[in-house]
Design a protein around this motif. Structure first.
Motif, PDB file in Angstrom:
ATOM      1  N   ASP A  81       0.817  -1.219   0.000  1.00 47.47           N
ATOM      2  CA  ASP A  81       0.000   0.000   0.000  1.00 47.47           C
ATOM      3  C   ASP A  81       0.848   1.266   0.000  1.00 47.47           C
ATOM      4  OD1 ASP A  81       0.903  -0.282   2.606  1.00 47.47           O
ATOM      5  OD2 ASP A  81      -1.022   0.247   3.525  1.00 47.47           O
ATOM      6  N   GLU A  82       2.165   1.151   0.142  1.00 49.05           N
ATOM      7  CA  GLU A  82       3.076   2.296   0.096  1.00 49.05           C
ATOM      8  C   GLU A  82       3.706   2.464  -1.289  1.00 49.05           C
ATOM      9  OE1 GLU A  82       4.870   2.313   4.565  1.00 49.05           O
ATOM     10  OE2 GLU A  82       5.567   0.700   3.252  1.00 49.05           O
ATOM     11  N   ILE A  83       3.345   1.595  -2.217  1.00 40.65           N
ATOM     12  CA  ILE A  83       3.955   1.589  -3.546  1.00 40.65           C
ATOM     13  C   ILE A  83       2.938   2.054  -4.573  1.00 40.65           C
ATOM     14  CG2 ILE A  83       4.919   0.098  -5.351  1.00 40.65           C
ATOM     15  CD1 ILE A  83       6.009  -1.668  -3.081  1.00 40.65           C
ATOM     16  N   ASP A  84       3.369   2.964  -5.433  1.00 39.91           N
ATOM     17  CA  ASP A  84       2.548   3.410  -6.558  1.00 39.91           C
ATOM     18  C   ASP A  84       2.629   2.330  -7.640  1.00 39.91           C
ATOM     19  OD1 ASP A  84       1.383   4.582  -8.774  1.00 39.91           O
ATOM     20  OD2 ASP A  84       2.646   6.369  -8.742  1.00 39.91           O
ATOM     21  N   ALA A  85       1.521   1.672  -7.911  1.00 42.22           N
ATOM     22  CA  ALA A  85       1.494   0.572  -8.882  1.00 42.22           C
ATOM     23  C   ALA A  85       1.903   1.018 -10.281  1.00 42.22           C
ATOM     24  CB  ALA A  85       0.105  -0.060  -8.914  1.00 42.22           C
ATOM     25  N   GLU A  86       1.783   2.305 -10.569  1.00 36.24           N
ATOM     26  CA  GLU A  86       2.151   2.825 -11.890  1.00 36.24           C
ATOM     27  C   GLU A  86       3.651   3.089 -12.008  1.00 36.24           C
ATOM     28  OE1 GLU A  86      -0.118   3.120 -14.395  1.00 36.24           O
ATOM     29  OE2 GLU A  86      -1.467   2.174 -12.950  1.00 36.24           O
ATOM     30  N   GLU A  87       4.347   3.150 -10.887  1.00 37.35           N
ATOM     31  CA  GLU A  87       5.770   3.461 -10.904  1.00 37.35           C
ATOM     32  C   GLU A  87       6.585   2.189 -11.122  1.00 37.35           C
ATOM     33  OE1 GLU A  87       8.766   6.211  -8.351  1.00 37.35           O
ATOM     34  OE2 GLU A  87       7.528   4.815  -7.200  1.00 37.35           O
ATOM     35  N   ASP A  88       7.575   2.274 -11.961  1.00 37.35           N
ATOM     36  CA  ASP A  88       8.441   1.138 -12.261  1.00 37.35           C
ATOM     37  C   ASP A  88       9.399   0.891 -11.094  1.00 37.35           C
ATOM     38  OD1 ASP A  88      11.189   0.135 -13.717  1.00 37.35           O
ATOM     39  OD2 ASP A  88       9.368  -0.650 -14.653  1.00 37.35           O
ATOM     40  N   VAL A  89       9.715  -0.368 -10.830  1.00 33.36           N
ATOM     41  CA  VAL A  89      10.620  -0.722  -9.742  1.00 33.36           C
ATOM     42  C   VAL A  89      12.003  -0.102  -9.950  1.00 33.36           C
ATOM     43  CG1 VAL A  89      11.383  -2.917 -10.740  1.00 33.36           C
ATOM     44  CG2 VAL A  89      11.450  -2.591  -8.264  1.00 33.36           C
ATOM     45  N   VAL A  90      12.419   0.100 -11.182  1.00 30.47           N
ATOM     46  CA  VAL A  90      13.722   0.712 -11.456  1.00 30.47           C
ATOM     47  C   VAL A  90      13.758   2.137 -10.912  1.00 30.47           C
ATOM     48  CG1 VAL A  90      15.298   1.437 -13.294  1.00 30.47           C
ATOM     49  CG2 VAL A  90      14.135  -0.777 -13.442  1.00 30.47           C
ATOM     50  N   GLU A  91      12.643   2.859 -11.041  1.00 32.04           N
ATOM     51  CA  GLU A  91      12.570   4.220 -10.503  1.00 32.04           C
ATOM     52  C   GLU A  91      12.612   4.209  -8.981  1.00 32.04           C
ATOM     53  OE1 GLU A  91       9.142   6.178 -12.153  1.00 32.04           O
ATOM     54  OE2 GLU A  91       9.662   5.514 -14.174  1.00 32.04           O
ATOM     55  N   ARG A  92      11.879   3.292  -8.363  1.00 32.76           N
ATOM     56  CA  ARG A  92      11.888   3.201  -6.898  1.00 32.76           C
ATOM     57  C   ARG A  92      13.277   2.816  -6.391  1.00 32.76           C
ATOM     58  NH1 ARG A  92       7.145   0.502  -7.984  1.00 32.76           N
ATOM     59  NH2 ARG A  92       7.944  -1.513  -7.294  1.00 32.76           N
ATOM     60  N   ARG A  93      13.915   1.898  -7.093  1.00 28.50           N
ATOM     61  CA  ARG A  93      15.255   1.460  -6.701  1.00 28.50           C
ATOM     62  C   ARG A  93      16.252   2.612  -6.792  1.00 28.50           C
ATOM     63  NH1 ARG A  93      17.921  -2.918 -10.430  1.00 28.50           N
ATOM     64  NH2 ARG A  93      18.137  -1.062 -11.699  1.00 28.50           N
ATOM     65  N   ALA A  94      16.200   3.382  -7.865  1.00 27.66           N
ATOM     66  CA  ALA A  94      17.107   4.526  -8.018  1.00 27.66           C
ATOM     67  C   ALA A  94      16.858   5.565  -6.923  1.00 27.66           C
ATOM     68  CB  ALA A  94      16.933   5.149  -9.401  1.00 27.66           C
ATOM     69  N   ARG A  95      15.601   5.770  -6.556  1.00 30.25           N
ATOM     70  CA  ARG A  95      15.282   6.711  -5.484  1.00 30.25           C
ATOM     71  C   ARG A  95      15.839   6.222  -4.147  1.00 30.25           C
ATOM     72  NH1 ARG A  95      10.214   7.317  -6.530  1.00 30.25           N
ATOM     73  NH2 ARG A  95       9.420   5.802  -5.043  1.00 30.25           N
ATOM     74  N   ALA A  96      15.777   4.914  -3.911  1.00 30.69           N
ATOM     75  CA  ALA A  96      16.331   4.348  -2.677  1.00 30.69           C
ATOM     76  C   ALA A  96      17.848   4.548  -2.632  1.00 30.69           C
ATOM     77  CB  ALA A  96      15.990   2.864  -2.575  1.00 30.69           C
ATOM     78  N   VAL A  97      18.510   4.362  -3.760  1.00 25.96           N
ATOM     79  CA  VAL A  97      19.959   4.569  -3.821  1.00 25.96           C
ATOM     80  C   VAL A  97      20.281   6.029  -3.488  1.00 25.96           C
ATOM     81  CG1 VAL A  97      21.977   4.582  -5.334  1.00 25.96           C
ATOM     82  CG2 VAL A  97      20.368   2.676  -5.435  1.00 25.96           C
TER      83      VAL A  97
END
Length: 122
Positions: A81-97
């Motif tokens: 529920d904290e993840i935007d289903a439209e956002e690609d995992v690559v974008e989330r991963r880069a943001r985490a980095v």
């Protein structure tokens, strides 16, 4: 720690999990850049999946950020529920980095030649 080519710390393990699926990425901070390392730990996906399955119930986390720095570790679990289903995992991963290492370029190693790529018969 099995990756002996680069210092152990600081390191980020970013993992995405779902039923029978594990995607792990390892990043190492090297001065003014971040180096992506292909996971070299054969048992890592199984350990992550065991951890994910140990939660039980239906409210399991989907992604994990595990940071090792200064002899300590920090873990953040991200739930569906904290993840935007439209956002690609690559974008989330880069943001985490960026969140853990700042605005530094990420260096990815070259992919192996096609001759070295695994071939699967389906």
């Amino acid at each position: 720690m099995e990756d002996r080519e680069y210092p152990v710390e600081p390191t980020l393990l970013y993992a995405q999990l779902d039923r029978n699926m594990v995607g792990e990425s390892i990043f190492k901070e090297l001065g003014n850049q971040i180096l992506y390392r292909r996971p070299v730990i054969e048992g890592l996906p199984y350990a992550l999946l065991d951890l994910w399955e140990a939660q039980g119930g239906g409210d399991r986390w989907s992604e994990m950020e595990y940071v090792l720095r200064d002899g300590k570790f920090e873990v953040a679990y991200i739930y569906p529920d904290e993840i935007d289903a439209e956002e690609d995992v690559v974008e989330r991963r880069a943001r985490a980095v960026r969140r853990h290492f700042g605005e530094k370029p990420i260096v990815y190693p070259p992919w192996p030649p096609e001759d070295d790529a695994p071939d699967y018969d389906l």
